[in-house]
Scaffold this active site. Sequence first.
Site, PDB file in Angstrom:
ATOM      1  N   ASP A  58      -4.656  -0.928  -1.156  1.00 22.90           N
ATOM      2  CA  ASP A  58      -5.175  -0.123  -0.046  1.00 22.90           C
ATOM      3  C   ASP A  58      -4.548   1.251   0.051  1.00 22.90           C
ATOM      4  O   ASP A  58      -4.858   1.987   0.972  1.00 22.90           O
ATOM      5  CB  ASP A  58      -4.933  -0.860   1.279  1.00 22.90           C
ATOM      6  CG  ASP A  58      -3.457  -0.889   1.651  1.00 22.90           C
ATOM      7  OD1 ASP A  58      -2.629  -0.995   0.728  1.00 22.90           O
ATOM      8  OD2 ASP A  58      -3.141  -0.806   2.847  1.00 22.90           O
ATOM      9  N   ASP A 106      -0.947   1.958  -5.042  1.00 23.46           N
ATOM     10  CA  ASP A 106      -1.711   1.007  -5.843  1.00 23.46           C
ATOM     11  C   ASP A 106      -2.642   1.687  -6.843  1.00 23.46           C
ATOM     12  O   ASP A 106      -3.295   1.002  -7.623  1.00 23.46           O
ATOM     13  CB  ASP A 106      -2.552   0.108  -4.924  1.00 23.46           C
ATOM     14  CG  ASP A 106      -1.712  -0.592  -3.876  1.00 23.46           C
ATOM     15  OD1 ASP A 106      -0.671  -1.149  -4.244  1.00 23.46           O
ATOM     16  OD2 ASP A 106      -2.080  -0.581  -2.696  1.00 23.46           O
ATOM     17  N   ASP A 165      -2.027  -6.443  -3.716  1.00 19.54           N
ATOM     18  CA  ASP A 165      -0.915  -5.843  -2.994  1.00 19.54           C
ATOM     19  C   ASP A 165      -0.709  -6.665  -1.725  1.00 19.54           C
ATOM     20  O   ASP A 165      -1.610  -7.387  -1.288  1.00 19.54           O
ATOM     21  CB  ASP A 165      -1.257  -4.389  -2.657  1.00 19.54           C
ATOM     22  CG  ASP A 165      -0.179  -3.715  -1.829  1.00 19.54           C
ATOM     23  OD1 ASP A 165       1.008  -3.927  -2.120  1.00 19.54           O
ATOM     24  OD2 ASP A 165      -0.530  -3.007  -0.870  1.00 19.54           O
TER      25      ASP A 165
END
Length: 1295
Positions: A852, A856, A505
């Site tokens: 994080d 995700d 990400d």
Amino acid sequence: MDDLVVPDNPAPPGVKAKEIERVVLLQRRLGAAKLNIGPFIVIYSLLFAAWVQQYIENGHPLFVVYASVVVAVLHVLSFLFTHWLVSFNALVNYKRVQKLNDAEYIQVVPHKFSGNADIVPLEFRQARDPHSGEEHSEVAFEFRKLRFNYHPESNGFERLRFPVHEPFSYYLKASGYGHGDKVAAAVAQWGLNKFEVPVPPFSELLKEQMLAPFFVFQVFCVGLWCLDEYWYYSLFTLGMLVMFECTVVVQRQRNLRELRSLQTPKQRLQAYRGGKWEEVPGEALLPGDVVSICRPKGGPGAEEKVVPADCLLLAGNCIVEEAVLTGESTPQWKLAVGGGGVSPNEHLHIKSHRQHVLFGGTKVLQHTGDKAGRIRTPDGGCLAVVLRTGFETSQGQLMRTILYSTERVTANSWETGLFICFLLVFAVSAAYYVLKHGLADPSRDRFKLILNCVMIVTSVIPPELPMELTIAVNASLVALASKAIFCTEPFRIPFAGKVEVCCFDKTGTLTTDHLLLEGLAGLPGKPPRELVSEPAQMPAAAGEVLAACQSLVLIDGEVIGDPLEKAALQASRWSYSSDVALSHDKKTRATVVQRYHFSSGLRRMAATVLLEEEDAPQPVPVALMKGAPEVVRQFLKQVPSDYDATYKHFAAQGARVIALARRRLSTDLDGPELRNLERDVVERDMEFTGFAIFQCPLKEESEPALAELASASHMLVMITGDAPLTAVHAASQVHIVTRPVLVMQHKLEAVGDGPGAYHTPGSAEADAEFEWVSPDESSRIPFSRSWEELLLLAGEYDLCLTGDALAHVEGCKLGRRVIPLVQVFARVSPEQKELVLQTLRAGGWVTLMVGDGTNDVGGLKAAHVGVALLAPSALAELKKKSKERGEKKSRSSKAIAAGGSANSSQQQQQGAVVPAGDRAAAAKAGRTSPAPNAGAVVAAGSAAAGTTGGEQAKGKKKGEKLKPGEALLEQYRAAGKPVPPSLERMAAMLDKMEEDSAAAQAMLDKMEEDSAAAQDVPMVKPGDASMASPFTAKASSVAPVTDILKQGRCTLVTTVQMFKILGLLCLSTAYALSVMYLQGVKLSDAQATLSGVLTAGMFYFISNAKPLPQLSPVRPHPSIFCAYFFTSLLGQFAVQLGFLVFMYRMALAVMPAEEKQDTESDFAPNLVNSICYLVQQIVQLTTFAVNYVGYPFNTSLTQNAGMIKSLRYSGCFLALLVSQSVMPLNESFGLVAIPLEMRLYLIAGSLAVIAFSLFWEHSLRRLFPAATPPSKGYMVHSRQLAQLQAQRSRARKDE
């Protein structure tokens, strides 16, 4: 059961649950009907009759005795297999039935990695519906803390239904439970809101461990060695196995107790029951309860208390911390469904409506009750209805993951079984050789012959195999835990050593959360690309959007929330308190009336505010909006001509661009009307006010970490919800993008008319709506479905797909081929992140995903190795700051109580929200500006605080504790006595002794920790791991990813080398027990014990190998089934076998005939036995030394202190035996004097074997390296690409 009416169905029931693959109805067999009782009674009866007949006829019924022994062994195995195999247990002790009414038990077969199969009882009962009160028959079973109910309409079992998919109108009408009968019915249906973690007694767990297949097999082998009179060796091995199993049991009990104690205390809540509010403990909550949610009140451990269950907010708003569940460190707003934004007829979907759901295990940081709610709460809390309780909550799912990860940590796999089958080929051949030659000798003891054949076959499975493989995984878990990396699924550790594709990400993972507002661009009346960074020059309209259109919250005097919004507020120089923003000149006040929160699907946020100007007669209602430029564009009344070029210019430079817009609303609207406006009404006809240009710098660790991953043969991919140009720029800084880029996007998105195809994604008509565009738009290539065209593009450019483009590619059924070619996925939804990982995984790639936050989670779960970065949460930071402030306050000096300090104190009490520059001016004037609200906070840092902190640090330094020697000298000086040199030396000695003592204590502590760590699997705690993924790194950067990959490679390499060493040792053992055994060569009890001790010790040291600090571009072999492994194994075995045979024959030729032993005699020292034992020990040491894999994965042999010392001491001990320097030592191990010439041959042969084995092993490592995965996906098709490029080149020449 007979009284219950369960509808019969001719077909057996199915199961609808993602955890379970299938179920089978069973009925228990009784008595002799069991297949391990009835048939054996018949067989034993027949054997007894045969024995009687044989005894009467010839008096020697040996055949019947042997047959009885075989049958008895099979009978014992039939009982053991019912413990080992659930399917065998179901066959032997149960019979299958088709009808539910005939069943008593049910066999549950889960999906892979969802737990082990089990047979559980079916529960038939008469139940009452908690709401309607109607009675009904219920059939259910419980599996792994989850309850599954039978539903006649679908003829299947489903997980216990909770009210989580009802229309919102259902929840808005909720009024709790009316009377006690309904509460009792609800308790019977759903149970109490508890996480019951039973701790079985030691004896029960030990019995379970000792009935494990490997342990039973090991005990069987020990019994065989005892029959062959190897008592010491047998007892040593058995003791070692029992000790290991006991430590495992103790650790399991400790983990379970710790897990029970770690259950976070639940809040006591007010629940609406029987038409009135009553306080109930969190454990008593039931689905359907209407409760009042508020921040935990004062009291012991109040701030640690959590939301007790999953709840839906009906009235009021909350700010919660969800870091423990999602890894998201930023507090989350939770909005009431009653406040608008959802249709009453819309059904709840927790995943997409999570902004309305409070999850169990999360902490409420702030709440705002709604007095206009349908049911008024007694404590001013938020009105909510309970959705799920117990193990069904989000916290319960995390507890289940941790609970069942503690059962058995092992590296066993199908590879172990196949490798044992490979070794069995040699063992069976050797056993056949012994049996054939033994039967040819009529004088040979048949019992000893059969015993020896069984020992040969069992020798291929060494007793220490499962123990050593388990220690290897445990060592990795401990090593990762020491770096604050926690794993809830240990079987994934070896996968980390095989990772080929690393996906990341962007925001918060690769880039920092500390954003900086560079300025505003695209402002009316200014050049479009001119950046305005001075707050005084920023238009008031833009400042209003930056300051008031946000989701920041005020908790304990601190503003926390999205880093972007905090940066915008600070740069605008506006101050902010509870829903009130104040301009820096105090002339404008904006009160937030309603927020329309940001979501990844909408990519925008809006708010309605009341603006109060200093000279205005009345407040003016205004609608504010901010979001992605291409999204906000659709809501603008008039779009500036340079709109697209401006934001793309800054996005291409890596900036995060946010479009700002506002609109004045009708002055007739009052507060309640503003609050109830629909979102689409608020967001229409907006006026553009500028672009906010944020710089989102990379984290310091991102570039070095990804550079290391790239150099270590990993393909790097970015998957983000950010804009494509911003994502591409960031990717170019971290080695993901290394060539010119093409972005596939919708044509309307490219020209700025908003995303979204006019035709269905995947349709032929939609092809023309997509194109490949370079970041500077100098190149445009129409999209083509042709695989050849796509491959040629991938060979020349790095590719980027937007979310719309990905949807179209997937719709074209090209996803599996195109996705591996792409380096950057931008503007993708959380579901598309998951799709990308699933597609890569389905294509055979071993994947890693790092994220994080909440967006995700899908991708982290879909990857082979998911790593959630669990940065310190905002609440933890707030506590830390609060503690620091408290310490500073307690240490503050009375001397600083004058002017400046008084002003500062007054400023804090009043809560003035003043930027740093204005504060300095105000301090000069000896006053502070009044604040609009007592809870207001400062938007910028205080320089004065830093000065005070420095003075306090100095004071602390002065007050540090003196060492003993220094204290002694200080006493003498204070008393005015002279300090003689001897006293100074004595003081120095005292200080040195203290330092040495501290160092020694530290070393002892470290040794104790290492010793405990070698046995203990680290317990993963709810605060250490998130639900998001199997791995959780308590860090804010991607640096731990390299640690996980290094440890994964270390575990993989260690496992492979252990298999090879075990294979070589087993092959040599099979030869020693067969060919040499027939010649009378055997080991003494002491020799066998010593060999076992050395082997176990060296395996332990191998399993504790440490990875190198740098990832290597060379990859480890992912499997033992490769040319390198078997060529190395067979080559080394051949030379070792040749050496053993050569020395055996030489000794046999020299040894006197009278010393020769037959296979029936007991061990007696002779030359052949001595030579063969020394050769076997040399071969054993050589095997460990040669096959140890150090560089480029693990520390070298010389750096593995335990291993090198073990080899050195063992080598010196063998040298002592060979040199015969201490003859009594040789005699104690059953060794006789060896002629000098033979000893020289032994030494020369040993050196030759070592040299050849080293040469062979290292040559094969170079000849058969592990396959290196491509750095770009297109390289998999390099041959086809070369052909296509050649064809294109020829076509151009022809033209």
